[in-house]
Design a protein around this motif. Structure first.
Motif, PDB file in Angstrom:
ATOM      1  N   PRO A   1      47.848  23.315  47.228  1.00  0.00           N
ATOM      2  CA  PRO A   1      47.639  22.112  46.416  1.00  0.00           C
ATOM      3  C   PRO A   1      47.075  20.989  47.288  1.00  0.00           C
ATOM      4  N   ILE A   2      46.505  19.988  46.643  1.00  0.00           N
ATOM      5  CA  ILE A   2      45.876  18.873  47.359  1.00  0.00           C
ATOM      6  C   ILE A   2      46.636  17.590  47.058  1.00  0.00           C
ATOM      7  N   LEU A   3      47.015  16.879  48.105  1.00  0.00           N
ATOM      8  CA  LEU A   3      47.693  15.595  47.975  1.00  0.00           C
ATOM      9  C   LEU A   3      46.646  14.507  47.742  1.00  0.00           C
ATOM     10  N   VAL A   4      46.882  13.676  46.718  1.00  0.00           N
ATOM     11  CA  VAL A   4      45.971  12.582  46.382  1.00  0.00           C
ATOM     12  C   VAL A   4      46.806  11.327  46.115  1.00  0.00           C
ATOM     13  N   GLY A   5      46.163  10.243  45.753  1.00  0.00           N
ATOM     14  CA  GLY A   5      46.865   9.045  45.298  1.00  0.00           C
ATOM     15  C   GLY A   5      47.677   8.324  46.356  1.00  0.00           C
ATOM     16  N   GLY A   6      48.787   7.744  45.899  1.00  0.00           N
ATOM     17  CA  GLY A   6      49.602   6.887  46.762  1.00  0.00           C
ATOM     18  C   GLY A   6      50.150   7.571  47.999  1.00  0.00           C
ATOM     19  N   ALA A   7      50.587   8.819  47.876  1.00  0.00           N
ATOM     20  CA  ALA A   7      51.115   9.521  49.054  1.00  0.00           C
ATOM     21  C   ALA A   7      50.015   9.762  50.075  1.00  0.00           C
ATOM     22  N   ALA A   8      48.806  10.059  49.607  1.00  0.00           N
ATOM     23  CA  ALA A   8      47.680  10.209  50.534  1.00  0.00           C
ATOM     24  C   ALA A   8      47.383   8.872  51.209  1.00  0.00           C
ATOM     25  N   ALA A   9      47.500   7.777  50.451  1.00  0.00           N
ATOM     26  CA  ALA A   9      47.289   6.447  51.032  1.00  0.00           C
ATOM     27  C   ALA A   9      48.345   6.140  52.092  1.00  0.00           C
TER      28      ALA A   9
END
Length: 186
Positions: free
Chosen positions: A34-42
């Motif tokens: 899976p690919i981490l996106v959004g706030g956790a990636a930030a």
């Protein structure tokens, strides 16, 4: 380096390690991680300068991902005020939710998806590049619904002066319908 020296909150590090375990389990089953996106990636790319309360995830194999999450103790929240689309791990109190099959409507260049290992180990996971994340923040800013995202974009670019500026310019233009570019965050 300890978690506190890294700038990350201990619960965020623990959540990254758990996400990496889920990612490894998916990989072992022959599925894409899976690919981490959004706030956790930030939060990841900002070394903790931006904080989040949730992990947004992209995967084409949501049922299999959720099986792996359950095996590691994730549960669906219940009761009044609980988010019903996502998952939490009782020890972490951070939400995990599949938000799409692919990041940013498929506009992310696959070569810019990064494979990383969290502090303290726990396997590997994929995350959108800092360039795509900055573009995402600028797209949200351009929508008018998230004025704070301009500041996040500036923090992220300030921490990553080695970003691929040509790719970043293209992606910001795509995410903001042509209204913004790199110059708007310098």
């Amino acid at each position: 380096m300890s978690d506190s020296e890294s700038g990350y909150r201990p619960e965020f590090v623990a959540a990254l390690q758990l996400f990496a375990r889920v990612s490894e389990a998916m990989h072992a089953r022959g599925f894409q991680r899976p690919i981490l996106v959004g706030g956790a990636a930030a939060e990841l790319w900002s070394t903790g300068a931006v904080n989040t309360g949730d992990f947004d995830i992209c995967t084409t194999r949501q049922p299999e991902l959720e099986e792996e999450m359950q095996r590691l103790g994730f549960v669906r929240p219940s009761g009044a005020g609980a988010m019903l689309k996502g998952w939490i791990h009782p020890e972490l109190r951070l939400g995990f939710e599949v938000v799409a099959e692919v990041p940013m409507d498929g506009n992310v260049d696959a070569a810019h998806i990064r494979l990383v290992r969290p502090i303290g180990g726990g396997g590997l996971f994929r995350v959108v590049s800092v360039e795509d994340l900055i573009a995402d923040r600028m797209g949200q800013y351009a929508s008018g619904a998230a004025p704070d995202r301009l500041g996040q974009a500036r923090v992220l670019l300030g921490l990553h002066p080695d970003a691929d500026m040509a790719y970043l310019e293209r992606r910001i233009r795509e995410e903001s319908a042509g209204d913004y570019g790199v110059k708007d965050i310098l």
